[in-house]
Write a protein that holds these residues in place. Structure first.
Motif, PDB file in Angstrom:
ATOM      1  N   ALA A 112      29.857  -2.605 -55.920  1.00  0.00           N
ATOM      2  CA  ALA A 112      30.988  -3.512 -55.689  1.00  0.00           C
ATOM      3  C   ALA A 112      30.548  -4.936 -55.365  1.00  0.00           C
ATOM      4  O   ALA A 112      31.344  -5.879 -55.474  1.00  0.00           O
ATOM      5  CB  ALA A 112      31.872  -2.972 -54.565  1.00  0.00           C
ATOM      6  N   ILE A 113      29.289  -5.103 -54.966  1.00  0.00           N
ATOM      7  CA  ILE A 113      28.760  -6.444 -54.682  1.00  0.00           C
ATOM      8  C   ILE A 113      28.369  -7.098 -55.999  1.00  0.00           C
ATOM      9  O   ILE A 113      27.491  -6.617 -56.708  1.00  0.00           O
ATOM     10  CB  ILE A 113      27.549  -6.368 -53.730  1.00  0.00           C
ATOM     11  N   LYS A 114      29.006  -8.192 -56.332  1.00  0.00           N
ATOM     12  CA  LYS A 114      28.811  -8.835 -57.637  1.00  0.00           C
ATOM     13  C   LYS A 114      27.571  -9.729 -57.613  1.00  0.00           C
ATOM     14  O   LYS A 114      27.667 -10.956 -57.597  1.00  0.00           O
ATOM     15  CB  LYS A 114      30.062  -9.612 -58.030  1.00  0.00           C
ATOM     16  N   SER A 115      26.428  -9.094 -57.637  1.00  0.00           N
ATOM     17  CA  SER A 115      25.155  -9.826 -57.582  1.00  0.00           C
ATOM     18  C   SER A 115      24.697 -10.172 -58.998  1.00  0.00           C
ATOM     19  O   SER A 115      23.602  -9.813 -59.426  1.00  0.00           O
ATOM     20  CB  SER A 115      24.096  -9.002 -56.845  1.00  0.00           C
ATOM     21  N   VAL A 116      25.544 -10.882 -59.723  1.00  0.00           N
ATOM     22  CA  VAL A 116      25.281 -11.240 -61.119  1.00  0.00           C
ATOM     23  C   VAL A 116      24.401 -12.487 -61.158  1.00  0.00           C
ATOM     24  O   VAL A 116      24.877 -13.604 -60.991  1.00  0.00           O
ATOM     25  CB  VAL A 116      26.596 -11.492 -61.879  1.00  0.00           C
ATOM     26  N   ASN A 117      23.085 -12.249 -61.338  1.00  0.00           N
ATOM     27  CA  ASN A 117      22.122 -13.356 -61.402  1.00  0.00           C
ATOM     28  C   ASN A 117      22.263 -14.314 -60.216  1.00  0.00           C
ATOM     29  O   ASN A 117      22.008 -15.512 -60.343  1.00  0.00           O
ATOM     30  CB  ASN A 117      22.277 -14.129 -62.720  1.00  0.00           C
ATOM     31  N   GLU A 118      22.649 -13.800 -59.075  1.00  0.00           N
ATOM     32  CA  GLU A 118      22.882 -14.613 -57.883  1.00  0.00           C
ATOM     33  C   GLU A 118      23.442 -13.672 -56.821  1.00  0.00           C
ATOM     34  O   GLU A 118      23.672 -12.508 -57.081  1.00  0.00           O
ATOM     35  CB  GLU A 118      23.881 -15.737 -58.207  1.00  0.00           C
ATOM     36  N   ASN A 119      23.635 -14.168 -55.612  1.00  0.00           N
ATOM     37  CA  ASN A 119      24.361 -13.434 -54.573  1.00  0.00           C
ATOM     38  C   ASN A 119      23.655 -12.158 -54.109  1.00  0.00           C
ATOM     39  O   ASN A 119      24.272 -11.277 -53.518  1.00  0.00           O
ATOM     40  CB  ASN A 119      25.781 -13.086 -55.065  1.00  0.00           C
ATOM     41  N   GLU A 120      22.347 -12.057 -54.344  1.00  0.00           N
ATOM     42  CA  GLU A 120      21.624 -10.869 -53.881  1.00  0.00           C
ATOM     43  C   GLU A 120      21.625 -10.762 -52.360  1.00  0.00           C
ATOM     44  O   GLU A 120      21.397  -9.678 -51.812  1.00  0.00           O
ATOM     45  CB  GLU A 120      20.171 -10.892 -54.377  1.00  0.00           C
ATOM     46  N   ILE A 121      21.906 -11.870 -51.686  1.00  0.00           N
ATOM     47  CA  ILE A 121      21.872 -11.850 -50.224  1.00  0.00           C
ATOM     48  C   ILE A 121      22.870 -10.850 -49.657  1.00  0.00           C
ATOM     49  O   ILE A 121      22.622 -10.232 -48.622  1.00  0.00           O
ATOM     50  CB  ILE A 121      22.108 -13.268 -49.642  1.00  0.00           C
ATOM     51  N   GLU A 122      23.997 -10.628 -50.351  1.00  0.00           N
ATOM     52  CA  GLU A 122      24.969  -9.632 -49.875  1.00  0.00           C
ATOM     53  C   GLU A 122      24.403  -8.218 -49.987  1.00  0.00           C
ATOM     54  O   GLU A 122      24.626  -7.376 -49.116  1.00  0.00           O
ATOM     55  CB  GLU A 122      26.281  -9.749 -50.648  1.00  0.00           C
ATOM     56  N   VAL A 123      23.682  -7.952 -51.067  1.00  0.00           N
ATOM     57  CA  VAL A 123      23.035  -6.642 -51.212  1.00  0.00           C
ATOM     58  C   VAL A 123      21.967  -6.488 -50.130  1.00  0.00           C
ATOM     59  O   VAL A 123      21.856  -5.436 -49.488  1.00  0.00           O
ATOM     60  CB  VAL A 123      22.408  -6.491 -52.606  1.00  0.00           C
ATOM     61  N   ALA A 124      21.173  -7.545 -49.930  1.00  0.00           N
ATOM     62  CA  ALA A 124      20.111  -7.496 -48.921  1.00  0.00           C
ATOM     63  C   ALA A 124      20.688  -7.257 -47.529  1.00  0.00           C
ATOM     64  O   ALA A 124      20.156  -6.447 -46.756  1.00  0.00           O
ATOM     65  CB  ALA A 124      19.306  -8.798 -48.940  1.00  0.00           C
ATOM     66  N   GLU A 137      13.273  -1.457 -39.208  1.00  0.00           N
ATOM     67  CA  GLU A 137      13.310  -2.914 -39.243  1.00  0.00           C
ATOM     68  C   GLU A 137      13.087  -3.400 -40.668  1.00  0.00           C
ATOM     69  O   GLU A 137      12.284  -2.847 -41.409  1.00  0.00           O
ATOM     70  CB  GLU A 137      12.228  -3.500 -38.332  1.00  0.00           C
ATOM     71  N   SER A 138      13.807  -4.435 -41.034  1.00  0.00           N
ATOM     72  CA  SER A 138      13.612  -5.029 -42.361  1.00  0.00           C
ATOM     73  C   SER A 138      13.649  -6.540 -42.226  1.00  0.00           C
ATOM     74  O   SER A 138      14.158  -7.087 -41.244  1.00  0.00           O
ATOM     75  CB  SER A 138      14.688  -4.551 -43.340  1.00  0.00           C
ATOM     76  N   LYS A 139      13.116  -7.216 -43.221  1.00  0.00           N
ATOM     77  CA  LYS A 139      12.980  -8.669 -43.156  1.00  0.00           C
ATOM     78  C   LYS A 139      13.562  -9.315 -44.409  1.00  0.00           C
ATOM     79  O   LYS A 139      13.243  -8.917 -45.531  1.00  0.00           O
ATOM     80  CB  LYS A 139      11.497  -9.052 -43.038  1.00  0.00           C
ATOM     81  N   ILE A 140      14.446 -10.283 -44.186  1.00  0.00           N
ATOM     82  CA  ILE A 140      14.938 -11.101 -45.280  1.00  0.00           C
ATOM     83  C   ILE A 140      13.864 -12.132 -45.620  1.00  0.00           C
ATOM     84  O   ILE A 140      13.388 -12.860 -44.747  1.00  0.00           O
ATOM     85  CB  ILE A 140      16.246 -11.827 -44.897  1.00  0.00           C
ATOM     86  N   VAL A 141      13.476 -12.194 -46.872  1.00  0.00           N
ATOM     87  CA  VAL A 141      12.462 -13.154 -47.330  1.00  0.00           C
ATOM     88  C   VAL A 141      13.146 -14.166 -48.257  1.00  0.00           C
ATOM     89  O   VAL A 141      13.446 -13.850 -49.409  1.00  0.00           O
ATOM     90  CB  VAL A 141      11.327 -12.448 -48.080  1.00  0.00           C
ATOM     91  N   PRO A 142      13.424 -15.383 -47.755  1.00  0.00           N
ATOM     92  CA  PRO A 142      14.119 -16.376 -48.591  1.00  0.00           C
ATOM     93  C   PRO A 142      13.285 -16.777 -49.806  1.00  0.00           C
ATOM     94  O   PRO A 142      12.062 -16.906 -49.730  1.00  0.00           O
ATOM     95  CB  PRO A 142      14.304 -17.570 -47.642  1.00  0.00           C
ATOM     96  N   VAL A 143      13.960 -16.950 -50.927  1.00  0.00           N
ATOM     97  CA  VAL A 143      13.312 -17.403 -52.161  1.00  0.00           C
ATOM     98  C   VAL A 143      13.826 -18.786 -52.545  1.00  0.00           C
ATOM     99  O   VAL A 143      13.069 -19.679 -52.868  1.00  0.00           O
ATOM    100  CB  VAL A 143      13.542 -16.393 -53.307  1.00  0.00           C
ATOM    101  N   THR A 144      15.161 -18.957 -52.499  1.00  0.00           N
ATOM    102  CA  THR A 144      15.793 -20.266 -52.644  1.00  0.00           C
ATOM    103  C   THR A 144      16.842 -20.377 -51.541  1.00  0.00           C
ATOM    104  O   THR A 144      16.939 -19.497 -50.679  1.00  0.00           O
ATOM    105  CB  THR A 144      16.464 -20.431 -54.022  1.00  0.00           C
ATOM    106  N   ASP A 145      17.648 -21.419 -51.573  1.00  0.00           N
ATOM    107  CA  ASP A 145      18.706 -21.574 -50.575  1.00  0.00           C
ATOM    108  C   ASP A 145      19.734 -20.458 -50.648  1.00  0.00           C
ATOM    109  O   ASP A 145      20.410 -20.157 -49.659  1.00  0.00           O
ATOM    110  CB  ASP A 145      19.423 -22.925 -50.764  1.00  0.00           C
ATOM    111  N   THR A 146      19.870 -19.835 -51.808  1.00  0.00           N
ATOM    112  CA  THR A 146      20.926 -18.835 -51.996  1.00  0.00           C
ATOM    113  C   THR A 146      20.405 -17.455 -52.375  1.00  0.00           C
ATOM    114  O   THR A 146      21.195 -16.522 -52.489  1.00  0.00           O
ATOM    115  CB  THR A 146      21.904 -19.291 -53.085  1.00  0.00           C
ATOM    116  N   ARG A 147      19.085 -17.310 -52.570  1.00  0.00           N
ATOM    117  CA  ARG A 147      18.565 -16.039 -53.067  1.00  0.00           C
ATOM    118  C   ARG A 147      17.445 -15.540 -52.158  1.00  0.00           C
ATOM    119  O   ARG A 147      16.607 -16.311 -51.702  1.00  0.00           O
ATOM    120  CB  ARG A 147      18.062 -16.184 -54.505  1.00  0.00           C
TER     121      ARG A 147
END
Length: 382
Positions: free
Chosen positions: A18-30, A43-53
């Protein structure tokens, strides 16, 4: 003892579809996976790649061996949603198949990995070794997420890697590289009745592309597993009015490379050939927009042998071991690994369903891969 029910496994997959991670928006899945892991003390870690990914990395266990498991969180566009039999972002079951964008490529495999880790941790089944979960961003376009993980050292101590891309009947142990180039020809506009007052940008670019096609697709070098290099010109744009000489022409090219004719050699050939045309009056510029090297391993490892047995046990399939023309995040993750490094691509779904309308994964395969992945991890760490 923690065992996710089939209903729970389906609901979690539905949540992620249901999360529309279409070539973007992966942060919601993460964030969804991060919260899921946190519920069970992982424990898990968010690893930024760009401002939005972003990527997401999680671990259980400690010490050697370190098993790297990976999947990407992005999906391709569903295209014309009216052509789908059901909503592409609503998990829908029909005739033993689970439909939805990303069910096959590759959110089912991603959830298989995540829930398997949770069960192993909750039941204290992992007595030795480390499992490192690496969920990546941008695999469908450029591989920026896996490149970031490689650069930050997440693969430095990994002893095994598998990517949960769809391929239930075949273990992929090597694959071609993928190289994208944008070639721009600059000319000078003029009225089509007086072309000598301008310079048609199309003409040198057409000749250049035909020469490159002959040089690359006509090359006789061949990899025993992956075959020959393949070049395809896939986009060509030029001109804006039929009676005007175009001052600009742009082509985009994809090249599927092999070790014997690798990305660096291809790029060098594109640039040297452009120099030749430019010396004769053209203005051709070559830009590399993506460069993923080929992956070549021997395919000979205890991981591959055990997986073949587990595929037969849980799927009833005789598992082939082959190379693939497609590229995966392994292009980045394995940049420093040798040919004998234990790698495979193996997951639920079907390779032929990737990116298609009415994408699906077989429900039985989705459930079976929980057992396959768990027994594989335990077999490699016993």
């Amino acid at each position: 003892m923690k065992r996710f029910t089939e209903a729970e496994k389906l609901q979690i997959l539905a949540d992620v579809i249901a999360i529309k991670s279409v070539n973007e928006n992966e942060i919601e899945v993460a964030n969804y996976l991060k919260e899921l892991f946190a519920e069970y003390g992982i424990e898990s870690k968010i690893v930024p790649v760009t401002d939005t990914r972003v990527n997401l990395v999680a671990e259980i266990g400690s010490g050697k061996p370190v098993i790297g498991v990976s999947g990407h969180m992005d999906v391709v566009s569903p295209g014309d949603e009216s052509e789908w039999t059901s909503d592409p972002f609503t998990l829908t079951e029909r005739d033993g198949k689970l439909y939805g964008r990303g069910t096959n490529d590759m959110k089912a495999g991603l959830i298989n990995l995540a829930l398997t880790m949770i069960e192993l941790k909750e039941n204290d089944e992992l007595k030795k070794g480390t499992v490192r979960f690496m969920a990546t961003t941008g695999e469908e376009v450029g591989g920026a997420g896996s490149k970031k993980l490689y650069e930050e050292g997440y693969m430095d101590d990994v002893d095994y890697l598998w990517v949960a891309e769809p391929s239930p009947s075949t273990i992929i142990y090597s694959h071609k590289g993928s190289l994208n180039l944008r070639v721009t020809s600059t000319g000078e506009a003029a009225h089509s009745s007086m072309p000598h007052f301008g310079y048609n940008a199309i003409n040198p670019l057409m000749a250049y592309l035909l020469e490159m096609d002959e040089k690359l697709n006509g090359d006789e070098r061949e990899n025993d597993v992956l075959g020959k290099l393949v070049m395809s010109t896939t986009i060509f744009n030029a001109g804006n009015q039929v009676n005007s000489i175009p001052e600009k022409a742009v082509a985009e090219i994809n090249v599927r490379t092999i070790q014997e004719f690798d990305n660096d050699e291809v790029i060098d050939l594109f640039r040297k050939t452009a120099d030749k045309y430019n010396a004769d009056g053209a203005k051709i510029d070559v830009e590399v927009t993506m460069s993923l090297p080929s992956v070549f391993t021997t395919g000979e490892s205890d991981m591959v042998e055990l997986t073949k047995k587990l595929g037969k046990k849980h799927l009833g399939l005789d598992i082939d071991v082959k190379g693939s023309p497609g590229a995966t995040d392994a292009s980045n993750l394995l940049r420093d690994k040798g040919d004998d490094f234990p790698f495979m691509m193996y997951g639920p779904g079907e390779t032929k369903m990737a990116h298609k309308t009415d994408e699906y994964v077989y429900k039985d395969y989705y459930f079976a891969f929980f057992d396959i992945y768990k027994e594989l991890i335990l077999g490699l760490t016993k």
